[in-house]
Design an enzyme around this catalytic site. Structure first.
Site: not given
Ligand code: TDX
Length: 369
Positions: A150-152, A175, A179
């Site tokens: 992942t880019d994270e 997480y 990774k």
């Molecule tokens: O309910 C929510 N509201 C919200 O504002 C959720 C679930 C997330 N968010 C925000 C958090 C993040 O800034 O949205 C963005 C995206 O969240 P996620 O879908 O949980 O993804 P993120 O945390 O960015 O991580 C994802 O990208 C890299 C994936 O889950 C990872 O598995 C991947 O490696």
């Protein structure tokens, strides 16, 4: 859409770990359609795993493909069984996707992330190395271990700049730290023992069959059910979105044609604030469901994620220049396809949530307070 990568004749057995996950499932579906190689799916079948996405495709493809697909339920944390299975399968290519992947869940319970993502990768590397060292020279030469990451791992960007292959690692959540650790192990097994590896680091994926805990499917599910759509903090965090099928093409391309020992950054060229993403989803759903009051009224600011990374952005010049890859779907096209799929398959979300005892409640604050 046909893949732009063709699987060479000498690759007769492909082992995919994590094929019951969102991206792993998409990789297997693509492989089943584009090669006659035997496909082995190793998956522990965790809380959010899904078998239905593959069942459907295999049924459609008919008996001939059914006999080329094998599913083995196995937790890579089991070192002995992992080794036995690798030696039994004798893969020509390993694509390693098995991982716990939800940042919010890693905040509540990091243990599982250490076990699956670090110990699991370590066990797989050890088994793959033992197996690879015993291969005859022609097979040894062509074998690849492809690690999907992942880019994270690169941390968080401010308003400007992009992640690339030379960006120093700076993971900030349990997480992403797990990774990053797995990436380091994969690199070390290459540099120290010569295992032929390739790593890809990809930005946020979206598309059909993603468990409704991640932002996009969760928002669609909530909007469909007229429930509040949670937007963390001020909603201004930025992610770079990639349609999952485009990611699958990049994985296969780099697994086959990428340079050994290298990593490739993969991105969608689609940076959006979370607020923009939710508004786009609501606009599409307003139109499709012929809503009089916009679903945007459901978007609700909630407490921020602890340690929330501000911005991700990927410079994917390396894979573009070396292998000619770029995303085929714009964010607008991909999101339309995704919303359509979820509206038609909302029962799948309900079934998955029932099975995993998850009610789309907020996670990720438990250990924080
Ligand atoms: O309910 C929510 N509201 C919200 O504002 C959720 C679930 C997330 N968010 C925000 C958090 C993040 O800034 O949205 C963005 C995206 O969240 P996620 O879908 O949980 O993804 P993120 O945390 O960015 O991580 C994802 O990208 C890299 C994936 O889950 C990872 O598995 C991947 O490696």
């Amino acid at each position: 859409m046909s893949t732009s990568v063709s699987i060479p004749e000498n690759i007769k057995k492909i082992l995919v770990t994590g094929g019951c996950g969102f991206i792993g499932g998409a990789v297997i579906r693509k492989l089943l359609k584009s090669t006659d190689a035997e496909i082995f799916n190793i998956d522990k079948v965790g809380k959010v795993s899904d078998l239905t996405s593959l069942d459907k495709v295999i049924k459609k493809l008919g008996q001939s493909k059914e006999s080329k697909y094998y599913f083995i339920q196995l937790d890579l944390a089991d070192e002995t069984l992992t080794e036995k299975v690798i030696f039994d399968i004798e893969p020509d290519l390993i694509i390693h996707l098995a991982a716990e992947s939800h940042v919010d869940r890693s905040i509540d319970g990091p243990d599982l992330f250490i076990k699956s993502n670090i110990i699991g990768t370590f066990n797989l590397l050890q088994s793959a190395l033992k197996y690879w060292q015993k291969l005859p020279s022609n097979k040894k030469e062509s074998f690849r271990f492809h690690h999907v990451s992942t880019d994270e791992v690169f941390g968080s960007l401010g308003a400007i700049g992009q992640f690339s292959e030379s960006t120093p690692y700076d993971p900030r959540s349990p997480y992403s730290a797990s990774k990053a650790a797995s990436d380091h192990l994969v690199n070390a097994w290459h540099h120290t023992y010569g295992l032929p590896i390739v790593i890809t680091n990809c930005s946020n994926n979206y598309g059909p069959w993603q468990f409704p805990e991640k932002l996009i499917p969760l928002a669609i599910y909530k909007a469909f059910n007229n429930k509040k759509i949670p937007l963390y903090g001020k909603g201004l965090n930025v992610r770079d979105w990639l349609y999952v099928e485009d990611h699958v093409e990049a994985i296969l391309l780099t697994a086959i044609n990428g340079r050994i020992g290298e990593s490739y950054c993969i991105g969608g060229n689609a940076e959006k604030t979370n607020k923009e993403v939710l508004e786009s989803i609501c606009n599409i759903m307003d139109r499709k469901l012929k809503k009089e009051d916009t679903l945007k009224n459901l978007i609700t600011l909630v407490e921020d994620r602890p340690g929330h990374d501000q911005r991700y952005s990927i410079n994917f010049s390396r894979i573009n220049e070396e292998l000619g890859w770029k995303p085929k779907h714009s964010f607008e096209e991909g999101l339309e396809l995704t919303v359509n799929w979820y509206i038609e398959n909302i029962y799948w979300c309900e079934e998955m949530m029932r099975k995993s005892n998850y009610n789309a409640e907020r996670v990720g604050l438990r250990n924080y307070k």
